[in-house]
Design a protein around this motif. Structure first.
Motif, PDB file in Angstrom:
ATOM      1  N   HIS A   1      59.676  65.352  32.456  1.00 42.79           N
ATOM      2  CA  HIS A   1      59.832  64.763  31.126  1.00 42.79           C
ATOM      3  C   HIS A   1      59.645  65.816  30.031  1.00 42.79           C
ATOM      4  O   HIS A   1      60.382  65.840  29.038  1.00 42.79           O
ATOM      5  CB  HIS A   1      58.825  63.627  30.959  1.00 42.79           C
ATOM      6  N   ILE A   2      58.679  66.704  30.213  1.00 41.03           N
ATOM      7  CA  ILE A   2      58.460  67.797  29.254  1.00 41.03           C
ATOM      8  C   ILE A   2      59.694  68.697  29.204  1.00 41.03           C
ATOM      9  O   ILE A   2      60.155  69.090  28.121  1.00 41.03           O
ATOM     10  CB  ILE A   2      57.214  68.619  29.655  1.00 41.03           C
ATOM     11  N   TRP A   3      60.232  69.021  30.362  1.00 39.84           N
ATOM     12  CA  TRP A   3      61.402  69.903  30.468  1.00 39.84           C
ATOM     13  C   TRP A   3      62.593  69.310  29.715  1.00 39.84           C
ATOM     14  O   TRP A   3      63.248  69.987  28.915  1.00 39.84           O
ATOM     15  CB  TRP A   3      61.727  70.105  31.933  1.00 39.84           C
ATOM     16  N   ARG A   4      62.872  68.044  29.971  1.00 41.35           N
ATOM     17  CA  ARG A   4      63.987  67.367  29.287  1.00 41.35           C
ATOM     18  C   ARG A   4      63.762  67.333  27.773  1.00 41.35           C
ATOM     19  O   ARG A   4      64.682  67.593  26.986  1.00 41.35           O
ATOM     20  CB  ARG A   4      64.127  65.933  29.787  1.00 41.35           C
ATOM     21  N   SER A   5      62.535  66.980  27.377  1.00 46.21           N
ATOM     22  CA  SER A   5      62.229  66.863  25.946  1.00 46.21           C
ATOM     23  C   SER A   5      62.376  68.207  25.243  1.00 46.21           C
ATOM     24  O   SER A   5      62.840  68.277  24.099  1.00 46.21           O
ATOM     25  CB  SER A   5      60.814  66.315  25.753  1.00 46.21           C
ATOM     26  N   ALA A   6      61.981  69.284  25.919  1.00 45.85           N
ATOM     27  CA  ALA A   6      62.099  70.619  25.324  1.00 45.85           C
ATOM     28  C   ALA A   6      63.564  71.005  25.138  1.00 45.85           C
ATOM     29  O   ALA A   6      63.937  71.597  24.122  1.00 45.85           O
ATOM     30  CB  ALA A   6      61.379  71.650  26.193  1.00 45.85           C
ATOM     31  N   CYS A   7      64.407  70.671  26.114  1.00 38.75           N
ATOM     32  CA  CYS A   7      65.838  70.966  25.980  1.00 38.75           C
ATOM     33  C   CYS A   7      66.428  70.245  24.768  1.00 38.75           C
ATOM     34  O   CYS A   7      67.211  70.813  24.001  1.00 38.75           O
ATOM     35  CB  CYS A   7      66.590  70.546  27.245  1.00 38.75           C
ATOM     36  N   LYS A   8      66.043  68.987  24.595  1.00 37.38           N
ATOM     37  CA  LYS A   8      66.540  68.212  23.458  1.00 37.38           C
ATOM     38  C   LYS A   8      66.032  68.801  22.145  1.00 37.38           C
ATOM     39  O   LYS A   8      66.794  68.981  21.188  1.00 37.38           O
ATOM     40  CB  LYS A   8      66.096  66.753  23.583  1.00 37.38           C
ATOM     41  N   ALA A   9      64.724  69.109  22.093  1.00 38.61           N
ATOM     42  CA  ALA A   9      64.129  69.622  20.853  1.00 38.61           C
ATOM     43  C   ALA A   9      64.709  70.985  20.472  1.00 38.61           C
ATOM     44  O   ALA A   9      64.850  71.299  19.281  1.00 38.61           O
ATOM     45  CB  ALA A   9      62.618  69.715  21.010  1.00 38.61           C
ATOM     46  N   ARG A  10      65.050  71.789  21.456  1.00 38.96           N
ATOM     47  CA  ARG A  10      65.591  73.120  21.190  1.00 38.96           C
ATOM     48  C   ARG A  10      67.084  73.086  20.876  1.00 38.96           C
ATOM     49  O   ARG A  10      67.675  74.130  20.578  1.00 38.96           O
ATOM     50  CB  ARG A  10      65.320  74.024  22.396  1.00 38.96           C
ATOM     51  N   GLY A  11      67.683  71.921  20.959  1.00 37.43           N
ATOM     52  CA  GLY A  11      69.099  71.794  20.610  1.00 37.43           C
ATOM     53  C   GLY A  11      70.036  72.463  21.589  1.00 37.43           C
ATOM     54  O   GLY A  11      71.089  72.976  21.200  1.00 37.43           O
TER      55      GLY A  11
ATOM     56  N   GLU B   1      57.567  76.771  16.004  1.00 38.24           N
ATOM     57  CA  GLU B   1      57.243  75.789  14.969  1.00 38.24           C
ATOM     58  C   GLU B   1      58.443  74.895  14.642  1.00 38.24           C
ATOM     59  O   GLU B   1      58.295  73.689  14.438  1.00 38.24           O
ATOM     60  CB  GLU B   1      56.778  76.495  13.692  1.00 38.24           C
ATOM     61  N   VAL B   2      59.630  75.482  14.609  1.00 43.33           N
ATOM     62  CA  VAL B   2      60.815  74.721  14.196  1.00 43.33           C
ATOM     63  C   VAL B   2      61.198  73.655  15.221  1.00 43.33           C
ATOM     64  O   VAL B   2      61.976  72.750  14.913  1.00 43.33           O
ATOM     65  CB  VAL B   2      62.029  75.650  13.954  1.00 43.33           C
ATOM     66  N   HIS B   3      60.650  73.731  16.435  1.00 46.79           N
ATOM     67  CA  HIS B   3      61.015  72.784  17.481  1.00 46.79           C
ATOM     68  C   HIS B   3      59.935  71.743  17.751  1.00 46.79           C
ATOM     69  O   HIS B   3      60.217  70.741  18.432  1.00 46.79           O
ATOM     70  CB  HIS B   3      61.296  73.528  18.794  1.00 46.79           C
ATOM     71  N   MET B   4      58.713  71.934  17.259  1.00 47.22           N
ATOM     72  CA  MET B   4      57.607  71.088  17.696  1.00 47.22           C
ATOM     73  C   MET B   4      57.756  69.628  17.276  1.00 47.22           C
ATOM     74  O   MET B   4      57.521  68.711  18.083  1.00 47.22           O
ATOM     75  CB  MET B   4      56.270  71.652  17.202  1.00 47.22           C
ATOM     76  N   ASP B   5      58.128  69.357  16.045  1.00 53.60           N
ATOM     77  CA  ASP B   5      58.239  67.962  15.609  1.00 53.60           C
ATOM     78  C   ASP B   5      59.292  67.213  16.416  1.00 53.60           C
ATOM     79  O   ASP B   5      59.093  66.056  16.805  1.00 53.60           O
ATOM     80  CB  ASP B   5      58.574  67.891  14.110  1.00 53.60           C
ATOM     81  N   GLU B   6      60.419  67.880  16.658  1.00 58.52           N
ATOM     82  CA  GLU B   6      61.468  67.248  17.453  1.00 58.52           C
ATOM     83  C   GLU B   6      60.996  67.014  18.889  1.00 58.52           C
ATOM     84  O   GLU B   6      61.320  66.004  19.512  1.00 58.52           O
ATOM     85  CB  GLU B   6      62.729  68.111  17.461  1.00 58.52           C
ATOM     86  N   PHE B   7      60.220  67.963  19.412  1.00 61.73           N
ATOM     87  CA  PHE B   7      59.695  67.786  20.774  1.00 61.73           C
ATOM     88  C   PHE B   7      58.815  66.549  20.846  1.00 61.73           C
ATOM     89  O   PHE B   7      58.945  65.729  21.760  1.00 61.73           O
ATOM     90  CB  PHE B   7      58.902  69.019  21.220  1.00 61.73           C
ATOM     91  N   LYS B   8      57.897  66.405  19.894  1.00 63.76           N
ATOM     92  CA  LYS B   8      57.013  65.235  19.898  1.00 63.76           C
ATOM     93  C   LYS B   8      57.816  63.943  19.820  1.00 63.76           C
ATOM     94  O   LYS B   8      57.506  62.952  20.501  1.00 63.76           O
ATOM     95  CB  LYS B   8      56.035  65.313  18.717  1.00 63.76           C
ATOM     96  N   ARG B   9      58.854  63.937  18.992  1.00 64.52           N
ATOM     97  CA  ARG B   9      59.668  62.724  18.833  1.00 64.52           C
ATOM     98  C   ARG B   9      60.335  62.348  20.150  1.00 64.52           C
ATOM     99  O   ARG B   9      60.242  61.202  20.602  1.00 64.52           O
ATOM    100  CB  ARG B   9      60.714  62.940  17.743  1.00 64.52           C
ATOM    101  N   HIS B  10      61.006  63.315  20.764  1.00 59.62           N
ATOM    102  CA  HIS B  10      61.676  63.027  22.032  1.00 59.62           C
ATOM    103  C   HIS B  10      60.670  62.697  23.137  1.00 59.62           C
ATOM    104  O   HIS B  10      60.935  61.828  23.974  1.00 59.62           O
ATOM    105  CB  HIS B  10      62.536  64.222  22.469  1.00 59.62           C
ATOM    106  N   PHE B  11      59.543  63.369  23.127  1.00 49.38           N
ATOM    107  CA  PHE B  11      58.533  63.162  24.167  1.00 49.38           C
ATOM    108  C   PHE B  11      58.052  61.721  24.176  1.00 49.38           C
ATOM    109  O   PHE B  11      57.950  61.079  25.246  1.00 49.38           O
ATOM    110  CB  PHE B  11      57.357  64.123  23.936  1.00 49.38           C
TER     111      PHE B  11
END
Length: 457
Positions: A274-284, A442-452
């Motif tokens: 789940h972390i792996w998927r969320s990171a891919c989404k957050a990183r665009g 920093e630019v990816h953290m908020d998106e990561f939390k949202r997807h997570f």
């Protein structure tokens, strides 16, 4: 020694040596001790001792130093120093020079640290600073800082050289230290001989050099990830309730066929997927972006015979699960878990020994080591950084309940870390849930939390 701030003042620094004479000489390290992270790994514990431990004020410090001196007798290599040999290799010089013990005073109350997040501006002053500009033979393998807070609370931070011990062995040491501080006998002596993996010839096995030398994926269009690794990072600790963790396991196990070996996917495999998927989404990431996930596997019980109980040193092997980001993001969670399961299952007796033989043949070990702090460079290890990440599990390690005689900690944390994609899974200190400590740009953290959280509510 750690720097002072207006809120934390360093009072004293001691060398704590073994209470009794110990063996002196060169202790050969295994290949596993000399690869990956060879610098110090921090942990920190916070306590609120009862009043009878606070008077006189020297009682806590004396208890810690005396018991530390006692535990360094059986764990005597930790009182020694690393010594470079040729080609990036080193030994431990067992010379009883001791470990560093720092005492500090803080004008803060424990309550001012809030949820004890490692992003707190005060954390760097509660953890000893290692000066890697010094010759490596002058740097203690263990450093401890005791900080007294205004409210009577204390913190104990512990730095242990990863070349001397992995997480399992470091916790063996700290738990035995606490036992001696409580006046109890040693529970298990460390097994110090690191040459316990005799060669076995697998006649039908061909060493796959590609397996050993494969490079981590890069962002499409890039020839390296130097620039990615320079970008500003931040750390977050995310809470996952027992209900949420069980939901993820159920989703993974029902969404992608029958897991191999007939065993359902574990908490680690599902949450890490789940972390792996969320990171891919957050990183665009685009669908065609390759990505790697580093998994640290303890092989103590995966070789035949198993390593001796109390084996002290490093016995972990990093394997990499790979995928296209598009597959991770579009396919069910069970797909990500299956990629992780496949990587972990490779680590058996044959695989460990093949790696061991491969490392033994290497002329230069520096290419396998994270030397960024020792060499003073900006390099942060080739594997870390977008599009990759590593997830280390502390879920089965005895990280909580470290009682030196005044009760168990009110909080335990992993200290600070600043590598993009570096993450830890920990059991929750308060309930049956889990904690995810993750470092991202920093630019990816908020998106990561949202997807997570979107996918587990």
């Amino acid at each position: 020694m750690a720097s002072s701030s207006s809120k934390v003042t360093l009072k004293s620094c001691y060398s704590v040596r073994p209470m009794e004479p110990t063996w002196c000489g060169r202790l050969p390290l295994s290949e596993w001790d000399q690869i990956g992270i060879i610098t110090h790994v921090p942990t920190i514990y916070f306590y609120q001792p009862p009043q009878n431990w606070l008077t006189p004020s020297t009682k806590i410090a004396t208890t810690l130093k005396t018991s530390l001196s006692k535990v360094l007798v059986p764990f005597y290599p930790l009182a020694g120093r690393l010594q470079w040999k040729e080609n990036g290799r080193f030994d431990i010089e067992c010379n009883a020079l001791g470990v560093q013990f720092i005492e500090a005073q803080s004008s803060l109350e424990l309550s001012e640290l809030g949820d004890f997040s490692p992003t707190s501006e005060y954390y760097p002053y509660l953890i000893p600073h290692v000066d890697y500009t010094l010759p490596i033979q002058d740097i203690p393998l263990v450093m401890v800082q005791l900080t007294h807070f205004k409210c009577g609370g204390i913190s104990i931070s512990l730095l242990v050289s990863h070349a001397a011990a992995d997480g399992q062995s470091s916790l063996h040491f700290s738990n035995e230290w606490a036992r001696l501080a409580r006046g109890e006998p040693l529970k298990m002596a460390p097994f110090l001989d690191r040459n316990v993996l005799p060669s076995k010839k697998y006649c039908n096995t061909v060493v796959n050099e590609w397996e050993f030398n494969q490079q981590p994926p890069l962002l499409l269009g890039n020839s390296d990830n130097f620039e990615e690794r320079k970008k500003k990072t931040t750390v977050a600790i995310l809470k996952v309730s027992k209900t949420q963790a069980e939901k993820l396991k159920k989703t993974a196990n029902e969404s992608w066929g029958e897991p191999s070996n007939g065993r359902g996917y574990t908490r680690y495999e599902t949450l890490t997927g789940h972390i792996w998927r969320s990171a891919c989404k957050a990183r665009g990431h685009g669908n065609d972006q390759p990505t790697g996930l580093g998994v640290c596997v303890d092989w103590r019980s995966r070789v035949e015979p198993n390593l001796p109980k109390g084996y002290f040193g490093n016995a972990t092997l990093d394997v990499v699960a790979t995928s296209l980001s598009g597959d991770l993001m579009s396919k069910p969670l069970g797909y990500a878990s299956s990629r992780i399961r496949e990587a972990i299952e490779k680590v058996n007796d044959e695989y460990v020994r093949l790696w061991f033989e491969y490392y033994k043949k290497q002329e230069d070990f520096t290419k396998f080591q994270d030397l960024r702090e020792i060499l003073g460079s900006d390099e942060k290890g080739p594997f870390y950084g977008n599009p990759n990440l590593g997830v280390v599990s502390w879920l089965t390690l005895p990280i909580y309940g470290l009682d030196f005689g005044w009760g168990k900690e009110v909080y335990m944390g992993p200290g600070t870390h600043d590598m993009d994609g570096d993450s830890l899974l920990l059991p929750s200190h308060e309930d049956d849930g889990l904690l995810v400590a993750i470092c991202l740009q920093e630019v990816h953290m908020d998106e990561f939390k949202r997807h997570f959280y979107e996918d587990i509510v």
